[in-house]
Design a protein around this motif. Structure first.
Motif, PDB file in Angstrom:
ATOM      1  N   GLU A 150     -69.126   6.058 -24.716  1.00 64.06           N
ATOM      2  CA  GLU A 150     -69.685   4.654 -24.924  1.00 64.06           C
ATOM      3  C   GLU A 150     -70.420   3.930 -23.935  1.00 64.06           C
ATOM      4  O   GLU A 150     -70.740   2.938 -23.897  1.00 64.06           O
ATOM      5  N   GLY A 151     -70.438   4.653 -22.784  1.00 64.59           N
ATOM      6  CA  GLY A 151     -70.978   4.082 -21.536  1.00 64.59           C
ATOM      7  C   GLY A 151     -70.381   3.259 -20.659  1.00 64.59           C
ATOM      8  O   GLY A 151     -70.788   2.522 -19.710  1.00 64.59           O
ATOM      9  N   LEU A 152     -69.031   3.137 -20.875  1.00 61.84           N
ATOM     10  CA  LEU A 152     -68.066   2.475 -20.187  1.00 61.84           C
ATOM     11  C   LEU A 152     -67.521   3.299 -19.000  1.00 61.84           C
ATOM     12  O   LEU A 152     -67.302   4.665 -19.179  1.00 61.84           O
TER      13      LEU A 152
ATOM     14  N   LYS B 183     -63.883  -1.499 -14.250  1.00 65.92           N
ATOM     15  CA  LYS B 183     -63.532  -0.266 -14.803  1.00 65.92           C
ATOM     16  C   LYS B 183     -62.291  -0.304 -15.848  1.00 65.92           C
ATOM     17  O   LYS B 183     -61.317  -1.006 -15.393  1.00 65.92           O
ATOM     18  N   LEU B 184     -62.385   0.421 -16.864  1.00 71.38           N
ATOM     19  CA  LEU B 184     -61.020   0.239 -17.866  1.00 71.38           C
ATOM     20  C   LEU B 184     -60.053   0.960 -16.922  1.00 71.38           C
ATOM     21  O   LEU B 184     -60.354   1.939 -16.456  1.00 71.38           O
TER      22      LEU B 184
ATOM     23  N   ARG C 269     -62.619   9.572 -21.977  1.00 67.83           N
ATOM     24  CA  ARG C 269     -63.630  10.309 -22.573  1.00 67.83           C
ATOM     25  C   ARG C 269     -64.111   9.567 -23.445  1.00 67.83           C
ATOM     26  O   ARG C 269     -65.618   9.463 -23.432  1.00 67.83           O
ATOM     27  N   ARG C 270     -63.559   9.044 -24.308  1.00 63.93           N
ATOM     28  CA  ARG C 270     -64.184   8.231 -25.234  1.00 63.93           C
ATOM     29  C   ARG C 270     -64.964   6.715 -24.816  1.00 63.93           C
ATOM     30  O   ARG C 270     -65.870   6.418 -25.251  1.00 63.93           O
TER      31      ARG C 270
END
Length: 143
Positions: free
Chosen positions: A107-109, A6-7, A102-103
């Motif tokens: 983007e599916g991340l 995860k980011l 949220r961004r």
């Protein structure tokens, strides 16, 4: 990617020795609404959230470019730490962190936000926050 694929977006207190990007005043993402009393913290953060979204909606170039640079850095490094003097108390940097999350998710991340850090040493030692020269509420509990 950060931990567990995860980011990782962290919000931390500036001046605690953690690396990161300062997002307080006078940067384009700094909170224009000043906290006069600790009991105003939620209101000030809410006002910032409204202001921030409106600035993005209107295309404020300074705010938009600063947010875009943070997002590029997050994707490139897999982790990003936002720094402000408020953290770990409720802070406008959390609004920025949630927007970045949220961004990424759009983007599916996968991304997660974490508020990290410790209270200033004077709070840990039990020194009164009302004793000069520290501002009232400095040592109050988060949220």
């Amino acid at each position: 990617m950060g931990h567990n694929g995860k980011l990782q977006i962290r919000v931390a207190r500036k001046g605690q020795g953690l690396g990161g990007v300062y997002v307080g005043r006078p940067t384009p993402l700094g909170n224009p609404f000043r906290l006069e009393r600790e009991d105003q913290r939620e209101e000030v953060v809410a006002r910032y959230a409204t202001w921030f979204e409106e600035e993005l909606r209107q295309g404020n170039p300074a705010v938009t470019q600063a947010l875009e640079e943070l997002y590029r850095r997050l994707k490139r490094q897999g982790a990003l730490t936002l720094l402000c003097f408020c953290a770990p108390r409720r802070c406008h940097a959390e609004v920025i962190a949630e927007r970045l999350k949220r961004r990424a998710e759009a983007e599916g991340l996968q991304a997660e936000v974490e508020v990290v850090g410790v209270a200033p040493i004077r709070c840990l030692l039990g020194w009164s926050s009302s004793s000069p020269p520290w501002p009232a509420g400095l040592c109050s509990a988060r949220r």
